[in-house]
Design a protein around this motif. Structure first.
Motif, PDB file in Angstrom:
ATOM      1  N   THR A  92       8.718 -48.488  16.084  1.00 48.83           N
ATOM      2  CA  THR A  92       8.292 -49.524  15.535  1.00 48.83           C
ATOM      3  C   THR A  92       6.582 -49.477  16.981  1.00 48.83           C
ATOM      4  O   THR A  92       5.583 -49.315  16.137  1.00 48.83           O
ATOM      5  N   GLY A  93       6.708 -49.712  18.516  1.00 46.96           N
ATOM      6  CA  GLY A  93       6.081 -50.128  18.998  1.00 46.96           C
ATOM      7  C   GLY A  93       5.692 -48.260  19.881  1.00 46.96           C
ATOM      8  O   GLY A  93       4.333 -48.445  19.738  1.00 46.96           O
ATOM      9  N   ALA A  94       5.879 -47.394  20.023  1.00 42.59           N
ATOM     10  CA  ALA A  94       5.150 -46.305  20.094  1.00 42.59           C
ATOM     11  C   ALA A  94       3.852 -46.292  18.504  1.00 42.59           C
ATOM     12  O   ALA A  94       3.071 -46.011  18.784  1.00 42.59           O
ATOM     13  N   PHE A  95       4.549 -46.225  17.072  1.00 39.20           N
ATOM     14  CA  PHE A  95       2.929 -46.306  15.908  1.00 39.20           C
ATOM     15  C   PHE A  95       2.107 -47.522  16.581  1.00 39.20           C
ATOM     16  O   PHE A  95       1.041 -47.469  17.088  1.00 39.20           O
ATOM     17  N   LEU A  96       2.434 -48.945  17.012  1.00 42.67           N
ATOM     18  CA  LEU A  96       1.394 -49.953  16.910  1.00 42.67           C
ATOM     19  C   LEU A  96       0.957 -49.106  18.696  1.00 42.67           C
ATOM     20  O   LEU A  96      -0.539 -50.078  18.353  1.00 42.67           O
ATOM     21  N   ILE A  97       1.230 -49.066  19.912  1.00 42.39           N
ATOM     22  CA  ILE A  97       0.759 -48.754  20.999  1.00 42.39           C
ATOM     23  C   ILE A  97      -0.552 -47.498  20.209  1.00 42.39           C
ATOM     24  O   ILE A  97      -1.689 -47.080  20.239  1.00 42.39           O
ATOM     25  N   GLY A  98       0.505 -46.257  19.125  1.00 36.86           N
ATOM     26  CA  GLY A  98      -0.385 -45.211  19.336  1.00 36.86           C
ATOM     27  C   GLY A  98      -2.127 -45.750  18.423  1.00 36.86           C
ATOM     28  O   GLY A  98      -2.906 -44.782  18.798  1.00 36.86           O
ATOM     29  N   VAL A  99      -1.872 -46.378  17.414  1.00 37.66           N
ATOM     30  CA  VAL A  99      -2.525 -47.236  16.651  1.00 37.66           C
ATOM     31  C   VAL A  99      -3.414 -47.596  17.516  1.00 37.66           C
ATOM     32  O   VAL A  99      -5.653 -48.097  17.518  1.00 37.66           O
TER      33      VAL A  99
END
Lengths: 458, 150
Positions: A92-99
């Motif tokens: 979840t964190g990786a996705f949010l950081i990516g966006v």
């Protein structure tokens, strides 16, 4: 025909949504930056930094899905990424950081483009062609020139893009803070509004950015005609500047707790957004082509087809943006049908048109007639079957974002799959033809020999 | 005479902004809701942003072209740092430790000043854009960041 586990389906759906939008937006960013750099001073290092931030974001999103199996959809709609998640918390964190990284890169590009336009055209009045529209005689006497059509596309992308970036950053930071501190409350309706303002605007701008390719490219195939800035064109883009930012309210129709004024605004803005598009760009493009002696190589074929795709997708969008109809079509396959029409038969067509324009110019050659027919038929017939199946599915109230569809979903999906296979074959033909022209370009001693010298085989 | 007055006005504004940031130390804990706290921060950011404009030399070269890449990056990332700093999860601790609260406010104001100043340094006039974006972010936070309104 294939059976996918629901978890894998939703992970792929998440990656596809985030990935494809980012991909077409990147194409628009690169192309529009190139077109504006011909008019204004733009530092290439900033563009590289913007691209690097986005690329880093893409890597983070990829990691979140493979191997993280993040599957909350590209909309990351709160509280979904956190509640009932079967994927690891780091995904979840990786996705949010990516966006967040993608949004940062996008915002950097917007700021640079905006600054470049303001410098080149003498501030906001000049960039908007305010005096050109409202004080034409004084403007003519001043000896100034109005910005070219592609500059308006850039201005709208920069301004509305920056607004989208602001919304994306606020909700992104809030979600990241919640990821770090799960006890931090976030208002779900607030998060939804910001997420959809960001997402709708970001995706919508892909069309408006890539239409700049048509403004510049299509006239190169119509001898003696140009697509110049008129007062109507400038005023139309003022409308687009406003409507792109306000049409997102049509995503809130089904939220009965939202203020009614939001629903009214969404309906009005969605309808009005069609006016500049249809009257200026699509109609203007048709008039540019009519009796022009157009030389129908792949470049103008794709650009013209893109205008048609935009029109068809737009009709689908207007229907869905009508509240009584939306109550039937909301969250059905009609929704992906209409935006895939915009994106596949609109944006991707504009991008392919521009790519083939460059290849044709640099090689001095065009695609043989038989290959033109093969590429056109496969791509447009394939997309028609794919998108038509989805439109029929949506009209039949089949839901979107379902790993397993109720009947007649599986049967219609089979037809859509056939369309997709034909479409992919078309893109492969396209790729082979592009490679052929690219190799021919390398062998051509002169560069930028001009479109008039392109041999068009009959 | 006008220039001397202008300088006095500038310094008065800076002092006012610093004083506003230091209100927790002066007034002690203030029982406000999270949305009200966000609004107070939004006001502080206006003050900080104004200081950034004042720091920009009034007669510097304008419109000749854009400045260094670094200023654009600062104008973009400074607001993000403020948003992270405004994490409502820290409010409970900060509100009972006035010195930390004041320090927090001063950092926010400094970053707000940096936001508008960096925008101006990149392109004269762009400070209004970066400042407006920052203020919009702060105001948007009122309705849902750390609070459930509905």
């Amino acid at each position: 025909w294939l059976s996918l586990k629901p978890g894998l389906f939703y992970a792929l759906m998440t990656l596809h949504g985030a990935g494809m939008i980012t991909a077409v937006v990147l194409c628009g960013m690169g192309g529009l930056w190139y077109l504006i750099r011909r008019e204004a001073e733009l530092d290439a290092r900033i563009a590289v930094w913007a691209w690097a931030l986005i690329a880093a974001g893409v890597v983070a999103v990829l990691l979140s899905v493979f191997p993280g199996q993040f599957a909350a959809g590209w909309t990351f709609l709160y509280p979904l990424p956190f509640v009932g998640a079967y994927w690891p918390n780091w995904a979840t964190g990786a996705f949010l950081i990516g966006v967040a990284l993608i949004t940062a890169g996008w915002s950097l590009w917007c700021l640079q483009l905006l600054a470049g336009l303001l410098v080149r055209y003498g501030g906001w009045r000049g960039a908007l062609a305010w005096d050109y529209v409202l004080h034409p005689m004084r403007f003519a006497a001043s000896g100034r020139e109005a910005p070219p059509p592609q500059a308006f596309a850039a201005l709208v992308a920069a301004v509305d893009g920056l607004l989208a970036g602001v919304a994306g950053m606020v909700v992104g930071v809030a979600l990241l803070a919640h990821w770090v501190t799960p006890s931090l409350p976030i208002d779900p309706l607030w998060a939804k509004n910001l997420t959809y303002f960001f997402g709708h605007t970001f995706a919508n701008l892909a069309i408006y950015m890539t239409v700049a390719f048509v403004y510049v490219g299509l006239p190169r195939y119509t001898p003696g005609r140009e697509w110049h800035t008129s007062r109507v064109l400038a005023a139309a883009w003022w409308g687009t500047l406003l409507f792109v930012g306000t049409a997102f309210f049509h995503h809130l129709y089904m939220d009965f707790v939202q203020p009614e004024s939001f629903q009214v605004a969404g309906e009005i803005a969605s309808y009005l957004s069609a006016v500049p598009t249809a009257v200026v760009t699509i109609y203007g493009g048709a008039l540019l082509i009519y009796r022009s002696g157009m030389r129908w190589t792949l470049a103008p074929i794709f650009m013209y087809a893109g205008l048609v795709g935009w029109l068809i997708g737009g009709v689908g969008a207007l229907l869905d943006a009508t509240v009584p109809i939306n109550s039937q079509l909301h969250n059905t396959l009609w929704v992906p049908a209409h935006f895939h029409t915009y994106l596949l038969d609109g944006v991707v067509s504009f991008i392919l048109g521009w790519v083939f324009l460059l290849l044709e110019e640099r090689s001095g050659k065009a695609t043989p007639l038989g290959s033109r027919w093969a590429v056109s038929l496969t791509i447009f017939a394939g997309s028609a079957l794919l998108l038509g199946s989805w439109f029929v599915s949506g009209a039949d109230s089949l839901p979107r974002r379902y790993a397993t569809l109720p009947p007649p979903g599986p049967e219609l999906s089979q037809w859509a799959s056939i369309g997709l296979i034909i479409l992919i074959a078309g893109y492969l033909f396209c790729g082979l033809e592009a490679a052929r022209l690219a190799m021919a370009a390398r062998r051509t001693p002169q560069r930028n020999i001009g479109i008039q010298s392109v041999e068009v085989p009959s | 005479m006008i220039l001397r007055n202008l300088s006095a006005t500038r310094w008065a504004l800076v002092a006012l902004v610093l004083a506003a940031g230091g209100l927790p130390l002066i007034l002690g804990p203030d029982p406000v809701t999270v949305p009200e706290h966000h609004l107070q921060h939004a006001l502080l950011l206006i003050g900080g942003g104004a200081v950034g404009f004042l720091a920009y030399p009034p007669h510097s070269r304008s419109g000749a072209g854009c400045g260094s890449v670094g200023w654009l990056a600062i104008g973009l990332f400074a607001p993000l740092m403020i948003m992270f700093q405004m994490n409502p999860a820290t409010y409970a601790y900060i509100e009972i430790h006035e010195a930390v609260h004041t320090f927090d406010h001063l950092i926010m104001e400094a970053l707000a000043a940096l936001t508008t100043y960096a925008g101006q340094r990149y392109l004269r006039g762009l400070g209004w854009v970066t400042g407006a974006a920052l203020e919009l972010m702060a105001l948007l936070a009122v309705w849902g960041y750390g609070v459930v309104i509905g």
